[in-house]
Design a protein around this motif. Structure first.
Motif, mmCIF file in Angstrom:
data_model
loop_
_atom_site.group_PDB
_atom_site.id
_atom_site.type_symbol
_atom_site.label_atom_id
_atom_site.label_comp_id
_atom_site.label_asym_id
_atom_site.label_seq_id
_atom_site.Cartn_x
_atom_site.Cartn_y
_atom_site.Cartn_z
ATOM 1 N N PHE A 12 0.833 -1.131 0.048
ATOM 2 C CA PHE A 12 -0.124 0.034 -0.047
ATOM 3 C C PHE A 12 0.775 1.129 -0.058
ATOM 4 N N HIS A 13 1.818 1.323 1.029
ATOM 5 C CA HIS A 13 2.531 2.423 0.957
ATOM 6 C C HIS A 13 3.602 2.628 -0.422
ATOM 7 N N GLN A 14 4.113 1.534 -0.798
ATOM 8 C CA GLN A 14 4.747 1.706 -2.119
ATOM 9 C C GLN A 14 4.033 2.142 -3.437
ATOM 10 N N ILE A 15 2.793 1.774 -3.630
ATOM 11 C CA ILE A 15 1.911 2.257 -4.278
ATOM 12 C C ILE A 15 1.394 3.779 -4.001
ATOM 13 N N TRP A 16 1.347 4.148 -2.759
ATOM 14 C CA TRP A 16 0.805 5.499 -2.406
ATOM 15 C C TRP A 16 2.191 6.160 -2.741
ATOM 16 N N SER A 17 3.299 6.068 -2.738
ATOM 17 C CA SER A 17 4.603 6.802 -2.755
ATOM 18 C C SER A 17 5.021 6.760 -4.270
ATOM 19 N N GLY A 18 4.253 5.845 -4.911
ATOM 20 C CA GLY A 18 4.694 5.917 -6.581
ATOM 21 C C GLY A 18 5.843 5.100 -6.847
ATOM 22 N N CYS A 19 6.203 4.153 -5.936
ATOM 23 C CA CYS A 19 7.541 3.257 -6.355
ATOM 24 C C CYS A 19 6.987 1.995 -6.925
ATOM 25 N N LYS A 20 5.729 1.681 -6.923
ATOM 26 C CA LYS A 20 5.006 0.453 -7.185
ATOM 27 C C LYS A 20 3.892 0.958 -8.258
ATOM 28 N N THR A 21 3.843 0.427 -9.403
ATOM 29 C CA THR A 21 2.816 0.816 -10.510
ATOM 30 C C THR A 21 2.283 -0.518 -11.224
ATOM 31 N N ILE A 22 2.712 -1.601 -10.607
ATOM 32 C CA ILE A 22 2.061 -2.968 -10.993
ATOM 33 C C ILE A 22 1.887 -3.818 -9.882
ATOM 34 N N GLU A 23 0.492 -4.220 -9.889
ATOM 35 C CA GLU A 23 0.238 -4.869 -8.438
ATOM 36 C C GLU A 23 0.101 -6.484 -9.461
ATOM 37 N N PHE A 24 0.309 -7.618 -8.609
ATOM 38 C CA PHE A 24 0.161 -8.969 -9.104
ATOM 39 C C PHE A 24 -0.743 -9.780 -8.284
ATOM 40 N N ARG A 25 -1.394 -10.530 -9.009
ATOM 41 C CA ARG A 25 -2.602 -11.222 -8.508
ATOM 42 C C ARG A 25 -2.775 -12.775 -9.336
ATOM 43 N N MET A 26 -3.474 -13.472 -8.496
ATOM 44 C CA MET A 26 -3.948 -14.752 -9.166
ATOM 45 C C MET A 26 -5.068 -14.433 -10.254
ATOM 46 N N LEU A 27 -5.120 -14.879 -11.196
ATOM 47 C CA LEU A 27 -6.143 -14.655 -12.402
ATOM 48 C C LEU A 27 -7.187 -15.208 -12.121
ATOM 49 N N ASP A 28 -8.093 -15.038 -10.950
ATOM 50 C CA ASP A 28 -9.222 -15.639 -10.591
ATOM 51 C C ASP A 28 -10.472 -14.991 -11.261
ATOM 52 N N GLU A 29 -11.692 -15.493 -10.790
ATOM 53 C CA GLU A 29 -12.881 -14.910 -11.428
ATOM 54 C C GLU A 29 -13.026 -13.396 -11.494
ATOM 55 N N TYR A 60 -1.014 -7.590 -17.844
ATOM 56 C CA TYR A 60 -0.089 -8.607 -18.400
ATOM 57 C C TYR A 60 -0.642 -10.104 -17.970
ATOM 58 N N LYS A 61 -0.769 -11.062 -18.873
ATOM 59 C CA LYS A 61 -1.087 -12.169 -18.445
ATOM 60 C C LYS A 61 -0.260 -13.491 -18.693
ATOM 61 N N ALA A 62 -0.278 -14.368 -17.631
ATOM 62 C CA ALA A 62 0.949 -15.394 -18.040
ATOM 63 C C ALA A 62 0.344 -16.617 -16.968
ATOM 64 N N THR A 63 1.052 -17.748 -17.248
ATOM 65 C CA THR A 63 0.673 -19.075 -16.610
ATOM 66 C C THR A 63 1.398 -18.897 -15.264
ATOM 67 N N SER A 64 2.524 -18.184 -14.941
ATOM 68 C CA SER A 64 3.097 -18.333 -13.621
ATOM 69 C C SER A 64 3.833 -17.010 -13.408
ATOM 70 N N PHE A 65 4.111 -16.813 -12.206
ATOM 71 C CA PHE A 65 4.835 -15.420 -11.858
ATOM 72 C C PHE A 65 6.155 -15.313 -12.364
ATOM 73 N N LYS A 66 6.877 -16.421 -12.407
ATOM 74 C CA LYS A 66 8.084 -16.563 -12.971
ATOM 75 C C LYS A 66 8.205 -15.973 -14.715
ATOM 76 N N GLU A 67 7.200 -16.502 -15.193
ATOM 77 C CA GLU A 67 6.821 -16.127 -16.515
ATOM 78 C C GLU A 67 6.536 -14.513 -16.741
ATOM 79 N N LEU A 68 5.750 -14.165 -15.631
ATOM 80 C CA LEU A 68 5.416 -12.554 -15.908
ATOM 81 C C LEU A 68 6.695 -11.857 -15.452
ATOM 82 N N PHE A 69 7.395 -12.294 -14.631
ATOM 83 C CA PHE A 69 8.599 -11.274 -13.915
ATOM 84 C C PHE A 69 9.509 -11.239 -15.074
ATOM 85 N N GLU A 70 9.586 -12.108 -16.072
ATOM 86 C CA GLU A 70 10.871 -12.122 -17.178
ATOM 87 C C GLU A 70 10.222 -11.089 -18.225
#
Length: 168
Positions: A12-29, A60-70
């Motif tokens: 939350f703080h990283q997004i508030w401060s502008g250090c984070k502009t991408i959030e990762f989640r599981m691709l659920d419903e 950005y969609k992928a089958t794993s976080f490892k794939e997404l991080f690349e």
């Protein structure tokens, strides 16, 4: 469309401060319904009165976080380094983010930009260092003067500040 998500203190703080502009989640419903241009309202887990809004600019969609991080620069995701292996292992520590669920559901990276005037003006966690230091000083003083009540300690503190020329 307005989506809602909850965050722990650090992201939350990283997004508030502008250090984070991408959030990762599981691709659920719920995440499958997110589209570019949607608004996401992030709530701080420990105090839902603290929130901020962002607008989705890319997905950005992928089958794993490892794939997404690349394919995504990790510095946009709140990491200090571009070490994909460390980031991937860290993500797997979150409940429900194991390899099996990643393969079953897939993962998503949600890139966003802040909505002007839709976040706390001041750092919502700015008081914590002060309170920690202040409480340590008060506790030490109270241990040295155990017969005083808390109100007396605060009054003494205020008088000391006035004596030193601090009026505000």
């Amino acid at each position: 469309m307005i989506q809602t998500m909850h965050l722990c203190k650090e992201p939350f703080h990283q997004i508030w401060s502008g250090c984070k502009t991408i959030e990762f989640r599981m691709l659920d419903e719920k995440r499958r319904r997110i589209n570019i241009g949607d608004t996401i309202k992030f709530y701080y887990n420990d105090d839902p009165k603290i929130s901020m809004e962002v607008t989705v600019t890319a997905l950005y969609k992928a089958t794993s976080f490892k794939e997404l991080f690349e394919i995504i620069p990790l510095t946009k995701c709140g990491y200090d380094t571009d070490d994909v292996e460390d980031a991937y292992l860290e993500m797997e520590k979150f409940p429900g983010y194991n390899k099996e669920n990643q393969e079953k559901l897939g993962v998503i990276g949600i890139e966003f930009e802040e909505v002007p005037y839709a976040k706390p003006f001041r750092d919502p966690f700015r008081h914590e260092p002060f309170l920690e230091k202040f409480s340590n000083v008060i506790l030490k003083y109270w241990q040295e003067h155990p017969d005083l009540r808390y109100g007396q300690i605060l009054s003494n503190f205020q008088n000391e500040l006035k004596y030193r020329g601090v009026n505000d």
